[in-house]
Design a protein around this motif. Structure first.
Motif, PDB file in Angstrom:
ATOM      1  N   GLY A  64       0.805  -1.224   0.000  1.00 57.33           N
ATOM      2  CA  GLY A  64       0.000   0.000   0.000  1.00 57.33           C
ATOM      3  C   GLY A  64       0.834   1.268   0.000  1.00 57.33           C
ATOM      4  N   HIS A  65       2.074   1.158   0.417  1.00 57.61           N
ATOM      5  CA  HIS A  65       2.928   2.345   0.454  1.00 57.61           C
ATOM      6  C   HIS A  65       4.070   2.273  -0.559  1.00 57.61           C
ATOM      7  N   VAL A  66       3.883   1.425  -1.547  1.00 56.91           N
ATOM      8  CA  VAL A  66       4.707   1.505  -2.750  1.00 56.91           C
ATOM      9  C   VAL A  66       4.211   2.713  -3.548  1.00 56.91           C
ATOM     10  N   GLY A 104      -1.460  13.124  -1.340  1.00 57.97           N
ATOM     11  CA  GLY A 104      -0.797  12.834  -0.077  1.00 57.97           C
ATOM     12  C   GLY A 104      -1.374  11.568   0.549  1.00 57.97           C
ATOM     13  N   CYS A 105      -0.536  10.881   1.304  1.00 61.70           N
ATOM     14  CA  CYS A 105      -0.930   9.610   1.917  1.00 61.70           C
ATOM     15  C   CYS A 105      -0.968   9.767   3.435  1.00 61.70           C
ATOM     16  N   ALA A 106      -1.782   8.938   4.090  1.00 62.47           N
ATOM     17  CA  ALA A 106      -1.864   8.973   5.552  1.00 62.47           C
ATOM     18  C   ALA A 106      -0.514   8.718   6.210  1.00 62.47           C
ATOM     19  N   CYS A 107       0.403   8.078   5.496  1.00 62.39           N
ATOM     20  CA  CYS A 107       1.725   7.784   6.069  1.00 62.39           C
ATOM     21  C   CYS A 107       2.612   9.018   6.078  1.00 62.39           C
ATOM     22  N   GLY A 108       2.180  10.092   5.399  1.00 59.88           N
ATOM     23  CA  GLY A 108       3.016  11.286   5.304  1.00 59.88           C
ATOM     24  C   GLY A 108       3.694  11.410   3.953  1.00 59.88           C
ATOM     25  N   GLY A 164       1.598   9.926  -3.191  1.00 61.12           N
ATOM     26  CA  GLY A 164       1.463   9.052  -4.352  1.00 61.12           C
ATOM     27  C   GLY A 164       1.560   7.572  -4.047  1.00 61.12           C
ATOM     28  N   CYS A 165       1.403   7.192  -2.774  1.00 60.58           N
ATOM     29  CA  CYS A 165       1.375   5.764  -2.438  1.00 60.58           C
ATOM     30  C   CYS A 165       0.158   5.106  -3.089  1.00 60.58           C
ATOM     31  N   LEU A 166       0.271   3.811  -3.340  1.00 59.75           N
ATOM     32  CA  LEU A 166      -0.850   3.052  -3.886  1.00 59.75           C
ATOM     33  C   LEU A 166      -2.103   3.232  -3.036  1.00 59.75           C
TER      34      LEU A 166
HETATM   35 ZN    ZN Z   1       1.781   5.898   2.182  1.00 61.34          ZN
END
Ligand code: ZN
Length: 329
Positions: A165-167, A175-179, A182-184
């Motif tokens: 999911g974070h590839v 933006g992604c919840a991980c910070g 463009g993460c999957l």
């Molecule tokens: Zn992410």
């Protein structure tokens, strides 16, 4: 061991069951994850659920469980099983493995990432049986995954291998919840796909009729993944496009994973996977475009064979399959 207590912990529900070594689920039940309570409230709900499920499974004639396997949302300290699921704010550094150990005495207790449990389930008793090398994925509230290579689950240094999911599939993406960006998961998760559809004019018409007509449940949000899939099935143009967008991003991410990991099969489960060809056709098209090396080109991408019970079956496999899916103590 002939059976195990299996536990699947997520932000919206706590599920537990008794699963035997063939993968049969003798009895299972779920309760909503308590919202807003402290850690002990969540724990009490889980312990109560496990007790009720064990009693019901015993009445049904299940073999007595000899261990406990758990799939839990991350992050966690692994293999200690000290969990801080993003969607359960009451659990921060909660010693889940230790608490279950106290509840079950001498029985082995093994806790792993929920996405890894799903991948394990499909390899043990599902769509990847007989393949040495498999990537298992879940596409629902988040996008997660797990890797089985050489018939062994890959843990990684901190228990987090397989986090597809974070590839990154689009460096200029949202933006992604991980910070990150463009993460999957930031593109293809259920909520992000629904949000994209709403921003592009989706009206959730069929979903509304379905819910109000069939179940009469008023006042709930209809703009969810299930509603989106229902609308796409009857040809809603925006809903179809939203699933195509998610599928294409999944195909790009999977193409990268295939090049890196050289697996024989990819299994995709989770709520959005219920869209079937509406998701898988654009996924496979993107895969054809991006997976061009010989060893990546013909890898099948298939739907989960175990469906909603995969999480429990994989959790049970952590303790029922010897050490095939567990490399720690
Ligand atoms: Zn992410």
């Amino acid at each position: 061991l002939r059976s195990a207590v299996a536990v699947d912990i997520g932000g919206t529900k706590l599920a537990a069951g008794v699963v035997d070594s063939t993968g049969r689920v003798w009895h299972a039940d779920r309760v909503p994850t308590p919202v807003g309570g402290d850690g002990e409230v969540v724990w009490a709900a889980l312990a109560g659920l496990i007790g009720a499920v064990r009693a019901a499974a015993a009445i049904a004639g299940a073999p007595p469980p000899g261990g406990v396997g758990v799939g839990c949302g991350g992050p966690m300290r692994w293999p200690q099983g000290v969990v801080s699921p993003l969607n359960i704010p009451g659990w921060r550094d909660f010693p889940l493995r230790q608490r279950l150990g106290e509840l079950f005495g001498a029985s082995p207790v093994r806790v792993h990432n929920d996405a890894i449990a799903l991948a394990v389930a499909e390899h043990w008793r599902g769509a990847a049986v007989g393949r040495r090398d498999a990537l298992g994925m879940v596409v629902s509230t988040g996008v997660g995954g797990g890797l089985v290579l050489g018939d062994r689950v890959m843990d990684g240094a901190s228990g987090n291998a397989g986090h597809i999911g974070h590839v990154v599939v689009d460096p200029a993406g949202p933006g992604c919840a991980c910070g990150g960006r463009g993460c999957l998961e930031a593109i293809a998760s259920g909520p992000r796909t629904v949000a994209w559809a709403l921003a592009n004019g989706w009206r959730c018409a069929v979903a509304e009729r379905r819910v109000l007509g069939a179940r009469g449940r008023y006042g709930e949000s209809l703009a969810d993944g299930r509603g989106l899939v229902a609308d796409a099935r009857v040809g809603d143009v925006v809903a179809v496009a939203a699933l195509a967008r998610a599928g294409a991003a999944l195909g790009v991410g999977i193409a990268s994973a295939l090049a890196l990991c050289d697996v024989q099969v990819v299994v995709v489960g989770g709520g959005l996977a219920a869209a079937g060809d509406l998701l898988f056709d654009p996924l496979r098209e993107a895969l054809r475009r991006h997976a061009r090396l010989g060893f990546t080109r013909a890898v099948p991408v298939v739907a989960s064979a175990l469906g909603p019970q995969a999480g429990l079956i994989g959790a049970a496999a952590l303790v029922l399959a010897g050490n095939r899916y567990w490399s720690a103590d």
